[in-house]
Scaffold this motif. Structure first.
Motif, PDB file in Angstrom:
ATOM      1  N   SER A   1       4.601   5.311  -5.560  1.00 58.31           N
ATOM      2  CA  SER A   1       4.608   5.257  -7.025  1.00 58.31           C
ATOM      3  C   SER A   1       3.633   6.268  -7.620  1.00 58.31           C
ATOM      4  CB  SER A   1       4.250   3.835  -7.490  1.00 58.31           C
ATOM      5  OG  SER A   1       4.225   3.755  -8.891  1.00 58.31           O
ATOM      6  N   THR A   2       2.444   6.374  -7.020  1.00 62.51           N
ATOM      7  CA  THR A   2       1.440   7.327  -7.509  1.00 62.51           C
ATOM      8  C   THR A   2       1.922   8.772  -7.349  1.00 62.51           C
ATOM      9  OG1 THR A   2      -0.343   5.794  -6.934  1.00 62.51           O
ATOM     10  CG2 THR A   2      -0.939   8.109  -7.267  1.00 62.51           C
ATOM     11  N   ALA A   3       2.562   9.041  -6.213  1.00 66.65           N
ATOM     12  CA  ALA A   3       3.044  10.400  -5.941  1.00 66.65           C
ATOM     13  C   ALA A   3       4.137  10.834  -6.907  1.00 66.65           C
ATOM     14  CB  ALA A   3       3.559  10.493  -4.502  1.00 66.65           C
ATOM     15  N   SER A   4       4.870   9.872  -7.442  1.00 62.23           N
ATOM     16  CA  SER A   4       5.984  10.208  -8.343  1.00 62.23           C
ATOM     17  C   SER A   4       5.540  10.434  -9.788  1.00 62.23           C
ATOM     18  CB  SER A   4       7.039   9.095  -8.308  1.00 62.23           C
ATOM     19  OG  SER A   4       6.528   7.893  -8.872  1.00 62.23           O
ATOM     20  N   VAL A   5       4.274  10.140 -10.069  1.00 63.46           N
ATOM     21  CA  VAL A   5       3.771  10.332 -11.438  1.00 63.46           C
ATOM     22  C   VAL A   5       3.874  11.800 -11.826  1.00 63.46           C
ATOM     23  CG1 VAL A   5       1.737  10.195 -12.923  1.00 63.46           C
ATOM     24  CG2 VAL A   5       2.226   8.354 -11.293  1.00 63.46           C
TER      25      VAL A   5
ATOM     26  N   LYS B   1       5.665  15.605  -2.075  1.00 64.00           N
ATOM     27  CA  LYS B   1       6.070  15.703  -3.470  1.00 64.00           C
ATOM     28  C   LYS B   1       6.788  17.026  -3.688  1.00 64.00           C
ATOM     29  CE  LYS B   1       4.221  15.070  -8.135  1.00 64.00           C
ATOM     30  NZ  LYS B   1       3.005  14.793  -8.930  1.00 64.00           N
TER      31      LYS B   1
ATOM     32  N   LYS C   1       0.837  -1.206   0.000  1.00 58.01           N
ATOM     33  CA  LYS C   1       0.000   0.000   0.000  1.00 58.01           C
ATOM     34  C   LYS C   1       0.871   1.254   0.000  1.00 58.01           C
ATOM     35  CE  LYS C   1      -3.756   2.197   2.614  1.00 58.01           C
ATOM     36  NZ  LYS C   1      -4.620   2.082   3.822  1.00 58.01           N
TER      37      LYS C   1
ATOM     38  N   TRP D   1       4.089   1.482  -0.992  1.00 61.58           N
ATOM     39  CA  TRP D   1       4.812   1.582  -2.259  1.00 61.58           C
ATOM     40  C   TRP D   1       3.894   2.082  -3.376  1.00 61.58           C
ATOM     41  CZ3 TRP D   1       9.595   2.213  -1.959  1.00 61.58           C
ATOM     42  CH2 TRP D   1      10.417   1.474  -1.113  1.00 61.58           C
ATOM     43  N   ASN D   2       2.623   1.673  -3.337  1.00 63.97           N
ATOM     44  CA  ASN D   2       1.662   2.176  -4.333  1.00 63.97           C
ATOM     45  C   ASN D   2       1.474   3.681  -4.193  1.00 63.97           C
ATOM     46  OD1 ASN D   2       1.289  -0.383  -5.374  1.00 63.97           O
ATOM     47  ND2 ASN D   2      -0.556  -0.801  -4.176  1.00 63.97           N
ATOM     48  N   HIS D   3       1.397   4.146  -2.934  1.00 66.91           N
ATOM     49  CA  HIS D   3       1.267   5.587  -2.708  1.00 66.91           C
ATOM     50  C   HIS D   3       2.508   6.329  -3.216  1.00 66.91           C
ATOM     51  CE1 HIS D   3      -2.448   5.184  -0.707  1.00 66.91           C
ATOM     52  NE2 HIS D   3      -2.010   4.832   0.499  1.00 66.91           N
TER      53      HIS D   3
END
Length: 573
Positions: A430-434, A551, A424, A426-428
């Motif tokens: 990964s999403t934040a780095s988009v 971010k 969960k 790592w998903n956050h």
């Protein structure tokens, strides 16, 4: 009720157990520790130059500061990485199947010594369900557990070779000898710490196998597997010396020397305390994580089940002493496992004290086999036919179910919860780095700040799980090394860091540990993703609720004053 009838009658139960175990290993699978780096590094090394890459991997030429014998382990890892890449589920299935096969081989080996079948079954059961040997790091498994598994299989083949079988042909005899030679090479090239224990087990097998063959014949058959081990080690060492001249070698990672007689008693005391703490720091976290209600409930079920099983079989052959070999001594099996434990612990004692690598808590990975052998020793004592005749089946069954209960709690409650929380987060991340251009990541927390005096970055530097997070849970967010590798090699971050310094209003300098990457790089302010834990846990975090993601560095500055967290231009070394 005969032994043969009982085992065959419950094959269906063993099959269900097997499917269950493999499914659990598949479900809890993940990439941890060195795997996070090796799944990309080994194939890359191979693709750059096939022959040269294989040579580098097998002889560990990329580790110039140390000599290692686990070339075959790394080669197996390479083949799996080329086949399945980062799909962790298949690594988990591989480990689960190998544990099952080893349990079956242990049972067959013990029965081949004419050991009581209930005792053999209980010992094999402990091997399969030992929480101490549960790991999903394939790198650690391949050079710390796999060699023991190969040794067990080799001992079984050697035992079969020494047995008298009227239907066996000359062809099958030479086939078995060829298999032994191959297994000997595999044992030689999958590590080094296991070699004395492997030789001890194979020697005992040749000596104690029920056979009419003379001592000379037994020694000859034993030499068939010992010779490849010895020759394999020598050839590997000589080739390594030729391929990596002394001038090309870096400073040795470890220096072995005879211990000082004056400090030896103190070092031994510290080391044996660390061994005890190594057990405590694996069992207690499971109990704490699960909670008192679940522990009490499970323990009550295990006691009830042990009583029920003992009562059901109270008049069965389980309580009788089988017709054993006339040379077998009372408590022979516990004695042999005691010797195996002594050899296993003696090896790690010599290596730890000789290299001056004595930890306050014994590193978990080096206890996979020694601690499991200790459990098998206790199981062999409780399941000893003479003990069963005196106290019944309850002690052996209750001990086995207790080990099984810990394994269940670890595999069905602790690990799934940890894996879910990790994924969960790592998903956050990964999403934040988009949308970020060549993003780098900074891991920092409030309880181990890199801006305090005497801070040192290391493998065990905590990240988001608090101080002293239990190694048995294998969280990728527990320590800096696995977290940094996951961010770089799985999520694709450009750089992973533990410290940051402001260069100017637009530029930052981020610092990594210098392993497989530069020691620091300069990046733009908006290219940095900060992952932080602002809480101060007393020990370790069960979950990641206190973790925060920012971010861009400005967002982090807005939440915390830069001066309070040590971010200033003076941080540049």
């Amino acid at each position: 009720m005969t032994a043969c009838f009982t085992i065959k009658k419950y094959y269906w139960l063993f099959s269900i157990f097997g499917i269950f175990i493999i499914s659990v290993y598949a479900y809890n699978a993940g990439l941890f520790h060195d795997d996070l780096f090796l799944v990309e590094y080994l194939p890359k090394l191979f693709h750059n130059n096939h022959l040269g890459g294989l040579k580098t991997i097998f002889f560990s030429l990329d580790l110039p500061g140390e000599y290692r014998l686990y070339g075959l382990s790394r080669t197996i890892h390479l083949l799996l990485a080329l086949s399945i890449g980062t799909q962790a589920i298949y690594y988990g299935i591989f480990i689960g199947i190998s544990q099952l096969i080893t349990g079956w081989a242990i049972y067959r080996l013990l029965r081949g010594f004419l050991i009581d079948y209930f005792q053999a079954l209980i010992i094999a059961f402990i091997w399969i369900f030992s929480p101490f040997s549960v790991t999903f790091c394939f790198h650690h498994y391949s050079y710390l557990i796999l060699p023991f598994q190969l040794t067990v299989v080799a001992a079984l083949v050697l035992q079969q070779l020494l047995s008298e079988c009227a239907r066996r042909t000359s062809y099958s005899l030479w086939l078995q000898r060829l298999v032994l030679i191959s297994l000997g090479c595999c044992i030689a090239w999958t590590g080094e710490a296991h070699l004395p224990l492997s030789i001890f087990i194979l020697g005992l097998t040749a000596l104690l196998a029920p056979s009419k063959k003379s001592f000379g014949q037994r020694t000859t058959e034993l030499a068939i597997i010992l010779a490849p081990i010895i020759i394999g080690v020598i050839l590997h060492r000589v080739t390594w010396i030729v391929l990596l001249p002394k001038a090309s070698r870096q400073q040795a990672r470890y220096h072995f020397s005879l211990p000082n007689i004056q400090t030896l008693p103190t070092n031994l005391k510290i080391f044996f305390v660390s061994l005890c703490l190594g057990i405590k720091d694996q069992i207690i976290p499971i109990i704490i994580f699960v909670g008192n209600k679940v522990n009490l409930g499970l323990m009550s079920c295990m006691i009830f089940l042990a009583i029920a099983i003992a009562y059901f079989f109270k008049n069965s052959s389980f309580l009788s002493v089988e017709e054993l070999d006339h040379k077998q001594l009372v408590f022979l099996v516990p004695l042999l496992f005691l010797l195996a434990c002594v050899v296993s612990f003696l090896i790690i004692t010599i290596l730890s004290i000789g290299a001056g690598q004595i930890s306050m808590v014994f590193p978990r990975r080096y206890g996979y086999i020694p601690y499991t052998l200790l459990g098998m020793l206790l199981a062999s004592f409780f399941a000893e036919p003479r003990v069963r005749q005196c106290v019944g089946l309850f002690p052996s069954i209750f001990f086995s179910l207790t080990v099984f209960g810990l394994w269940l709690e670890l595999q069905l409650i602790c690990l799934p919860a940890i894996r879910k929380e990790d994924q969960k987060m790592w998903n956050h991340i990964s999403t934040a780095s988009v949308g970020m251009v060549e993003p780098s990541i900074l891991f920092i927390n409030a309880y181990n700040s890199p801006y305090v005096p005497n801070f040192q970055i290391g493998y065990g530097t905590p990240v988001l799980r608090g101080l002293d997070f239990p190694q048995i849970f294998e969280s990728s967010l527990s320590y800096y090394w696995p977290a940094s590798q996951y961010a770089r090699f799985i999520l694709g971050f450009k750089y992973s860091s533990y410290r940051c310094a402001i260069l100017n209003s637009h530029k930052l300098r981020v610092f990594g540990n210098g392993v497989y990457a530069s020691e620091f790089i300069d990046i733009n302010n908006d290219s940095l993703l900060i992952v932080t834990d602002e809480s101060k846990p007393s020990s370790w975090n069960r979950d990641l609720r206190s973790a925060r993601i920012y971010k861009g560095f400005k967002a982090y500055q807005d939440s915390l004053k830069a001066k309070e967290n040590g971010f200033n231009k003076n941080n540049i070394n």
